[in-house]
Design a protein around this motif. Structure first.
Motif, PDB file in Angstrom:
ATOM      1  N   ILE A  97      50.701  50.041 104.937  1.00  0.00           N
ATOM      2  CA  ILE A  97      50.862  51.301 104.227  1.00  0.00           C
ATOM      3  C   ILE A  97      50.364  51.171 102.788  1.00  0.00           C
ATOM      4  CG2 ILE A  97      52.500  53.096 103.566  1.00  0.00           C
ATOM      5  CD1 ILE A  97      52.045  52.758 106.572  1.00  0.00           C
ATOM      6  N   GLY A  98      49.575  52.208 102.394  1.00  0.00           N
ATOM      7  CA  GLY A  98      49.035  52.233 101.039  1.00  0.00           C
ATOM      8  C   GLY A  98      49.936  52.982 100.083  1.00  0.00           C
ATOM      9  N   ALA A  99      49.404  53.240  98.858  1.00  0.00           N
ATOM     10  CA  ALA A  99      50.189  53.881  97.799  1.00  0.00           C
ATOM     11  C   ALA A  99      50.552  55.306  98.146  1.00  0.00           C
ATOM     12  CB  ALA A  99      49.408  53.830  96.481  1.00  0.00           C
ATOM     13  N   ASP A 100      49.711  55.993  98.934  1.00  0.00           N
ATOM     14  CA  ASP A 100      49.984  57.385  99.282  1.00  0.00           C
ATOM     15  C   ASP A 100      50.832  57.527 100.550  1.00  0.00           C
ATOM     16  OD1 ASP A 100      48.158  56.422 101.039  1.00  0.00           O
ATOM     17  OD2 ASP A 100      46.700  58.057 100.802  1.00  0.00           O
ATOM     18  N   GLY A 101      51.329  56.424 101.074  1.00  0.00           N
ATOM     19  CA  GLY A 101      52.164  56.480 102.266  1.00  0.00           C
ATOM     20  C   GLY A 101      51.400  56.460 103.571  1.00  0.00           C
ATOM     21  N   ALA A 127      38.606  50.704  90.668  1.00  0.00           N
ATOM     22  CA  ALA A 127      38.529  51.944  91.448  1.00  0.00           C
ATOM     23  C   ALA A 127      39.847  52.218  92.153  1.00  0.00           C
ATOM     24  CB  ALA A 127      37.395  51.846  92.460  1.00  0.00           C
ATOM     25  N   THR A 128      40.476  51.161  92.641  1.00  0.00           N
ATOM     26  CA  THR A 128      41.773  51.332  93.308  1.00  0.00           C
ATOM     27  C   THR A 128      42.816  51.823  92.317  1.00  0.00           C
ATOM     28  OG1 THR A 128      41.246  49.590  94.899  1.00  0.00           O
ATOM     29  CG2 THR A 128      43.569  50.136  94.605  1.00  0.00           C
ATOM     30  N   ILE A 129      42.798  51.227  91.069  1.00  0.00           N
ATOM     31  CA  ILE A 129      43.765  51.647  90.048  1.00  0.00           C
ATOM     32  C   ILE A 129      43.531  53.097  89.668  1.00  0.00           C
ATOM     33  CG2 ILE A 129      44.513  51.252  87.668  1.00  0.00           C
ATOM     34  CD1 ILE A 129      43.823  48.281  88.090  1.00  0.00           C
ATOM     35  N   ALA A 130      42.255  53.465  89.550  1.00  0.00           N
ATOM     36  CA  ALA A 130      41.942  54.841  89.161  1.00  0.00           C
ATOM     37  C   ALA A 130      42.400  55.835  90.216  1.00  0.00           C
ATOM     38  CB  ALA A 130      40.439  54.979  88.920  1.00  0.00           C
ATOM     39  N   GLY A 131      42.400  55.442  91.472  1.00  0.00           N
ATOM     40  CA  GLY A 131      42.789  56.359  92.537  1.00  0.00           C
ATOM     41  C   GLY A 131      44.242  56.271  92.920  1.00  0.00           C
ATOM     42  N   THR A 132      45.042  55.548  92.137  1.00  0.00           N
ATOM     43  CA  THR A 132      46.449  55.366  92.492  1.00  0.00           C
ATOM     44  C   THR A 132      47.329  56.029  91.445  1.00  0.00           C
ATOM     45  OG1 THR A 132      45.933  53.244  93.538  1.00  0.00           O
ATOM     46  CG2 THR A 132      48.246  53.676  92.998  1.00  0.00           C
ATOM     47  N   ASP A 133      48.313  56.785  91.914  1.00  0.00           N
ATOM     48  CA  ASP A 133      49.305  57.410  91.031  1.00  0.00           C
ATOM     49  C   ASP A 133      50.422  56.403  90.830  1.00  0.00           C
ATOM     50  OD1 ASP A 133      51.026  58.967  89.638  1.00  0.00           O
ATOM     51  OD2 ASP A 133      51.197  60.564  91.151  1.00  0.00           O
ATOM     52  N   LEU A 134      50.318  55.623  89.727  1.00  0.00           N
ATOM     53  CA  LEU A 134      51.259  54.528  89.513  1.00  0.00           C
ATOM     54  C   LEU A 134      52.692  55.010  89.334  1.00  0.00           C
ATOM     55  CD1 LEU A 134      49.097  52.223  87.194  1.00  0.00           C
ATOM     56  CD2 LEU A 134      49.443  52.090  89.661  1.00  0.00           C
ATOM     57  N   PRO A 135      52.953  56.083  88.553  1.00  0.00           N
ATOM     58  CA  PRO A 135      54.351  56.549  88.458  1.00  0.00           C
ATOM     59  C   PRO A 135      54.937  56.906  89.826  1.00  0.00           C
ATOM     60  CG  PRO A 135      53.034  57.520  86.716  1.00  0.00           C
ATOM     61  CD  PRO A 135      52.074  56.831  87.622  1.00  0.00           C
ATOM     62  N   ARG A 136      54.112  57.464  90.706  1.00  0.00           N
ATOM     63  CA  ARG A 136      54.610  57.810  92.044  1.00  0.00           C
ATOM     64  C   ARG A 136      54.933  56.555  92.836  1.00  0.00           C
ATOM     65  NH1 ARG A 136      51.189  60.990  96.760  1.00  0.00           N
ATOM     66  NH2 ARG A 136      52.841  60.860  98.377  1.00  0.00           N
ATOM     67  N   PHE A 150      52.350  47.986  97.191  1.00  0.00           N
ATOM     68  CA  PHE A 150      51.687  48.674  98.296  1.00  0.00           C
ATOM     69  C   PHE A 150      50.477  47.851  98.693  1.00  0.00           C
ATOM     70  CE2 PHE A 150      50.045  50.243  94.310  1.00  0.00           C
ATOM     71  CZ  PHE A 150      48.673  50.250  94.474  1.00  0.00           C
ATOM     72  N   TYR A 151      49.862  48.257  99.793  1.00  0.00           N
ATOM     73  CA  TYR A 151      48.625  47.625 100.223  1.00  0.00           C
ATOM     74  C   TYR A 151      47.474  48.560  99.909  1.00  0.00           C
ATOM     75  CZ  TYR A 151      50.943  43.818 102.679  1.00  0.00           C
ATOM     76  OH  TYR A 151      51.674  42.708 102.968  1.00  0.00           O
ATOM     77  N   ALA A 152      46.323  47.950  99.577  1.00  0.00           N
ATOM     78  CA  ALA A 152      45.166  48.760  99.215  1.00  0.00           C
ATOM     79  C   ALA A 152      43.902  48.065  99.679  1.00  0.00           C
ATOM     80  CB  ALA A 152      45.128  48.994  97.710  1.00  0.00           C
TER      81      ALA A 152
END
Length: 583
Positions: free
Chosen positions: A238-242, A144-153, A163-165
């Motif tokens: 801080i997570g993947a979206d900042g 679910a975390t991978i699906a909600g993360t924009d990896l290229p970004r 990042f932290y999740a």
């Protein structure tokens, strides 16, 4: 003891100086407190701020280091030809060797996944580090975390990133890397992810203090919550979206601020004690250098006031204002002593002059009745003309005188003889009064001669008899009809008979003058005697013109008189001095 009692008095100079120094001490202590507070408090506040910043930076560094380790491990798998080949053709051999519990334990991760460029999950596993068993729930959370993360970004053009999740109920550091050959060549065939759960114990070990992961924190900035003794600090993860997915929260003691407060208290206490010691020293110096010399001057002034002796103050060899005060005070005493000697000489001369004038005044009052009696005797016509009596006697000598005529002439001659006898008796009485007045004059002169050498002698006197004698004389003093009333019972007093008689005679004379000034030809003088304890009070009232109440305070002053047409003003002044002399 007397000095201390004066210092305790609110009205004394010492008490005022103590109050002033106390006020200065309080103001000084407050000023020092404010000054030290304005210097120490901001300084230690800045030190505490720097300490907080250090804790925040150290926490961020620990979180970054933890994340960097995961990123380093995932970079090894990303730049690996075996991974590159696996993404082209997934096989069980690679999965068995690289995704085993031992392999994941060796690189220190809990979860791994390979993701195709289109986001498809090639493989994903989450194993328990202790038992090596699969954990499907955590695997699902990872997916679910991978699906909600924009990896290229997340990579942002780089080969790897992190990042932290939130993975389930835990927080994990996620590392992401592109899958390439070991030499970095080839078009990336997807992404490899690794997740390592970070616990409160791990972050506590990293920070070397008690910390916990707060899943409820949502702020992107660190939060510092000050308490009375501790500081609560929350550093965002801080997570993947900042944005923050959790926060590392820990508490540190406010040692710096407490140290600042202690230093402030010690500095204030030390400065206050120092100021208090300075004030005590100043008070002792003021007491020794100022108050004690002033007290010596005051005590000497009191001794001078009590004894009347103008002795000089023992001077201290000082060149300051206190020494100048003592010298000026002694100069003043010398001048006062010289002035007193001059006044005593002048008072002696003035006293002799006033005494002579007072004697003449009393003699004049005593001679007034004699003058009145003589004037009345000279001006008074005989009761029967002498020639008429002689003619009546001549007619009685004739033999041919008719009996009726003889009886009338005999009665006339008898009446004439009786009238002359009455006139002779009245003249004798008036001469007796004049003799008493003249004797009074002689007593006054004799008393003055005696008083020139000694104080007046006191004896037992009948004040009623003295009043009666002076009343008899006063009837003839002004040529008016005066009715006297006074007690008849005997009252004895201790006084000088002559002086007391002069005083009463003076008062009777003033009363008679007041009656004459009123007009009418008649008047009354009433005398009352009142005994009070060991004293007899004599009250003399008349119905003359009186005097204004405004002049009551000046009646007994030398030179004062209610008679504008007369000079003198010595009567009542002499009476007051004479009564005081008999005290």
């Amino acid at each position: 003891m007397r000095t201390r009692s004066r210092l305790a008095s609110p009205a004394s100079l010492g008490a005022k100086l103590v109050l002033i120094m106390t006020a200065v001490g309080i103001v000084g202590a407050l000023g020092i407190t404010l000054l030290l507070a304005s210097i120490i408090t901001p300084s230690f506040g800045q030190l505490e701020t720097n300490a907080i910043a250090g804790h925040v930076e150290r926490t961020r560094a620990a979180l970054t280091e933890f994340q960097a380790k995961v990123e380093s491990a995932v970079r090894d798998y990303g730049d690996w030809t075996a991974s590159y080949d696996y993404m082209a053709s997934p096989g069980a051999t690679f999965e068995r060797e690289s995704f085993s519990s031992l392999a994941m334990s060796n690189i220190g991760v809990h979860g791994m996944a390979y993701v195709a460029p289109d986001g498809r999950i090639v493989i994903a596993r989450w194993r328990d580090p202790a038992s090596g068993a699969e954990r499907p729930a955590m695997r699902a959370a990872l997916l679910a975390t991978i699906a909600g993360t924009d990896l290229p970004r997340v990579l942002a053009g780089r080969n790897s990133g992190g990042f932290y999740a939130r993975v389930g109920t835990s927080v994990a550091a996620i590392g992401v890397a592109q899958v390439r050959r070991s030499d970095g060549s080839g078009t990336p065939r997807g992404y490899v992810l690794m997740a390592r759960v970070i616990s409160s114990k791990q972050i506590s070990d990293l920070l070397q203090l008690g910390a916990r992961i707060d899943l409820g924190a949502t702020g992107d900035d660190e939060v510092v919550t000050p308490g009375s003794r501790m500081l609560s600090i929350a550093v965002p993860m801080i997570g993947a979206d900042g944005h923050a997915v959790a926060a590392t929260r820990f508490s540190v003691p406010r040692d710096v601020s407490r140290l600042g407060r202690r230093m402030l208290m010690l500095a204030v206490a030390g400065s206050t004690i120092l100021l208090l010691l300075v004030l005590i020293a100043l008070r002792r110096l003021i007491e020794q250098l100022v108050l004690r010399p002033l007290h010596r001057v005051e005590s000497h002034m009191q001794r001078v006031s009590a004894s009347g002796s103008l002795g000089l103050l023992e001077e201290e060899k000082r060149s300051d204002e206190i020494g100048s005060l003592g010298r000026s005070f002694n100069t003043m005493l010398r001048q006062l002593k010289d002035l007193r000697e001059q006044i005593e000489v002048q008072s002696f001369d003035l006293g002799r002059s006033e005494s002579a004038v007072a004697v003449m005044h009393n003699v004049r009052n005593a001679l007034n009745p004699i003058s009145t009696i003589l004037s009345q005797g000279i001006a008074q016509a005989p009761p029967i003309d002498r020639a008429t009596i002689d003619r009546a006697i001549a007619e009685l000598a004739q033999d041919d005188m008719p009996p009726a005529r003889r009886r009338k002439l005999s009665a006339f001659v008898a009446a004439a003889v009786h009238a002359q006898d009455d006139d002779r008796q009245a003249t004798r009485r008036e001469l007796g009064v004049g003799r008493e007045a003249l004797a009074h004059v002689l007593d006054i002169i004799g008393q003055q001669q005696k008083a020139a050498h000694e104080r007046p002698t006191l004896e037992v006197c009948d004040v009623t008899d003295i009043i009666a004698r002076n009343a008899t004389i006063a009837r003839y003093s002004q040529g008016v009809s005066i009715a006297f009333s006074y007690p008849a019972d005997t009252r004895h007093v201790m006084a000088n008979r002559v002086i007391l008689s002069q005083v009463i005679g003076n008062l009777f004379g003033n009363a008679a003058e007041s009656i004459v000034a009123r007009g009418g030809g008649t008047g009354t003088i009433a005398v009352a005697l009142r005994e009070e304890a060991d004293r007899v009070t004599i009250e003399i009232r008349d119905d003359g013109e009186g005097f204004s109440p405004d002049t009551a305070a000046t009646l007994f002053q030398r030179g004062f008189s209610t008679r504008a047409h007369k000079s003198g003003g010595l009567g009542l002044h002499w009476c007051a001095n004479s009564m005081n002399a008999m005290e």
